[in-house]
Scaffold this motif. Structure first.
Motif, short mmCIF file in Angstrom:
data_model
loop_
_atom_site.label_atom_id
_atom_site.label_comp_id
_atom_site.label_asym_id
_atom_site.label_seq_id
_atom_site.Cartn_x
_atom_site.Cartn_y
_atom_site.Cartn_z
N ILE A 39 0.92 -1.29 0.02
CA ILE A 39 -0.20 -0.03 -0.11
C ILE A 39 0.83 1.36 0.15
O ILE A 39 0.65 2.32 -0.58
CB ILE A 39 -1.02 -0.04 1.32
CG1 ILE A 39 -2.01 -1.06 1.12
CG2 ILE A 39 -1.79 1.22 1.21
CD1 ILE A 39 -2.91 -1.37 2.27
N THR A 40 2.09 1.18 0.69
CA THR A 40 2.79 2.28 0.93
C THR A 40 3.36 2.82 -0.48
O THR A 40 3.48 3.87 -0.89
CB THR A 40 3.92 2.26 1.82
OG1 THR A 40 3.44 1.85 3.15
CG2 THR A 40 4.92 3.23 1.87
N VAL A 41 3.82 1.68 -1.26
CA VAL A 41 4.58 1.91 -2.52
C VAL A 41 3.39 2.45 -3.57
O VAL A 41 3.80 3.26 -4.12
CB VAL A 41 5.28 0.49 -3.06
CG1 VAL A 41 5.65 0.77 -4.41
CG2 VAL A 41 6.36 0.23 -2.12
N ARG A 42 2.09 1.76 -3.54
CA ARG A 42 1.29 2.06 -4.54
C ARG A 42 0.92 3.31 -4.20
O ARG A 42 0.49 4.14 -5.40
CB ARG A 42 -0.15 1.14 -4.18
CG ARG A 42 0.12 -0.13 -4.82
CD ARG A 42 0.22 -0.24 -6.38
NE ARG A 42 -0.03 -1.24 -7.08
CZ ARG A 42 0.14 -1.51 -8.35
NH1 ARG A 42 0.47 -0.49 -8.96
NH2 ARG A 42 0.09 -2.86 -8.81
N LEU A 43 0.93 4.26 -3.21
CA LEU A 43 0.27 5.37 -2.77
C LEU A 43 1.48 6.59 -3.36
O LEU A 43 1.14 7.74 -3.38
CB LEU A 43 -0.25 5.68 -1.32
CG LEU A 43 -1.17 4.90 -1.16
CD1 LEU A 43 -1.67 5.14 0.62
CD2 LEU A 43 -2.49 5.18 -1.79
N SER A 56 -1.55 8.47 2.33
CA SER A 56 -0.19 8.73 2.12
C SER A 56 0.79 9.36 3.12
O SER A 56 1.75 9.13 3.20
CB SER A 56 -0.26 9.23 0.56
OG SER A 56 -1.05 8.96 -0.19
N VAL A 57 0.14 10.34 3.47
CA VAL A 57 0.93 11.19 4.79
C VAL A 57 1.12 10.15 5.99
O VAL A 57 2.19 10.07 6.25
CB VAL A 57 0.05 12.45 5.25
CG1 VAL A 57 0.72 13.19 6.44
CG2 VAL A 57 -0.06 13.44 4.09
N VAL A 58 0.14 9.45 6.31
CA VAL A 58 0.17 8.50 7.45
C VAL A 58 1.37 7.51 7.22
O VAL A 58 2.27 7.22 7.74
CB VAL A 58 -1.11 7.84 7.76
CG1 VAL A 58 -0.81 6.98 8.88
CG2 VAL A 58 -2.09 9.01 8.28
N LEU A 59 1.09 6.77 5.92
CA LEU A 59 2.05 5.92 5.85
C LEU A 59 3.57 6.30 5.51
O LEU A 59 4.51 5.67 6.04
CB LEU A 59 1.65 5.11 4.21
CG LEU A 59 0.43 4.33 4.22
CD1 LEU A 59 -0.05 4.07 3.03
CD2 LEU A 59 0.57 3.02 5.11
N ILE A 60 3.81 7.54 4.87
CA ILE A 60 5.03 8.03 4.73
C ILE A 60 5.68 8.05 6.22
O ILE A 60 6.96 7.96 6.56
CB ILE A 60 5.10 9.25 3.74
CG1 ILE A 60 4.70 8.74 2.30
CG2 ILE A 60 6.51 9.86 3.85
CD1 ILE A 60 4.44 9.92 1.56
N ARG A 61 5.04 8.69 6.98
CA ARG A 61 5.43 9.08 8.36
C ARG A 61 5.66 7.87 9.11
O ARG A 61 6.58 7.82 9.73
CB ARG A 61 4.12 9.94 9.18
CG ARG A 61 4.70 10.35 10.39
CD ARG A 61 3.63 11.33 11.08
NE ARG A 61 3.83 11.66 12.41
CZ ARG A 61 3.71 11.12 13.46
NH1 ARG A 61 2.91 9.90 13.60
NH2 ARG A 61 3.92 11.30 14.99
#
Length: 230
Positions: free
Chosen positions: A138-142, A208-213
């Motif tokens: 999910i992280t990479v896809r977003l 996206s913000v949550v996953l990147i963090r």
């Protein structure tokens, strides 16, 4: 066709990888030169297909995604034909099939070549893909690094597992699928669009913000642990 595929799979890994690169390049060229239809004209085409329209939408959308057509266009078209909710569902079905096809093609044509040549940091990166969970996909896809189809091909060349990849691909595509389908429906039936269906599109940015963090915090913890161990 099948005997030709079998002969291709018996070729050296470098030949198969070259075929993969040519396939991706050919899709990119076609994407530039072939005109895209007007979404407002698509409902008439679906009307001619009758009860087979949903199946054609899912399979046709999957082939378009494999051919590197942006998922945004496929979802907009699906929404224009079927409405926001059904359109989003069919677009997600197309995304699932396209992810499976792209991953399989990348695995058969490119994995052996990549596995034989990754060293150092690339080997660690490949190991990270192999250990990935659904959350990692999910992280990479977003992340805005490449189109849906290209990411699917690329994942196939890594050591990633297919089931987490498929699940993560669909989950990551879900928020924007409803929003883009709602926008597509507005092209043909502006009075019938439930604009609350567009609300999930905002979840893409939030996620996206949550996953990147979370990724950044995990990376800092890993580096700190490595520093202490050394």
């Amino acid at each position: 066709m099948i005997p030709a595929v079998r002969r291709l799979l018996r070729q050296p890994s470098a030949v198969r990888f070259a075929v993969l690169l040519l396939l991706v390049a050919a899709c990119g060229v076609l994407l530039l030169v072939v005109p895209r239809p007007d979404p407002s004209d698509l409902p008439r085409l679906a009307g001619r297909l009758g009860p087979y329209a949903p199946v054609a939408a899912v399979l046709g959308g999957a082939l378009l995604l494999v051919a590197l057509v942006p998922r945004t266009f496929v979802t907009l078209a699906s929404g224009a034909i079927f409405g926001p909710l059904e359109g989003a569902g069919y677009a997600l079905g197309a995304a699932l099939i396209a992810a499976a096809i792209g991953f399989t093609v990348g695995r058969l044509l490119g994995r052996e070549f990549v596995a034989e040549r990754v060293r150092g940091r690339l080997a660690r990166l490949d190991g990270w893909f192999a250990r990935q969970s659904v959350f990692g996909v999910i992280t990479v896809r977003l992340l805005p690094i490449a189109g849906f189809g290209l990411v699917s091909y690329g994942y196939g060349t890594t050591g990633a597992r297919i089931l987490p990849f498929l699940a993560g691909s669909v989950i990551a595509a879900a928020p924007t699928a409803f929003g883009y389908a709602a926008l597509g429906a507005a092209v043909t039936s502006p009075g019938d669009v439930n604009w609350y269906a567009a609300a999930p599109s905002a979840l893409g940015l939030i996620a996206s913000v949550v996953l990147i963090r979370r990724w950044w915090r995990a990376e800092r913890q890993r580096r700190a642990a490595a520093t202490v161990a050394s």
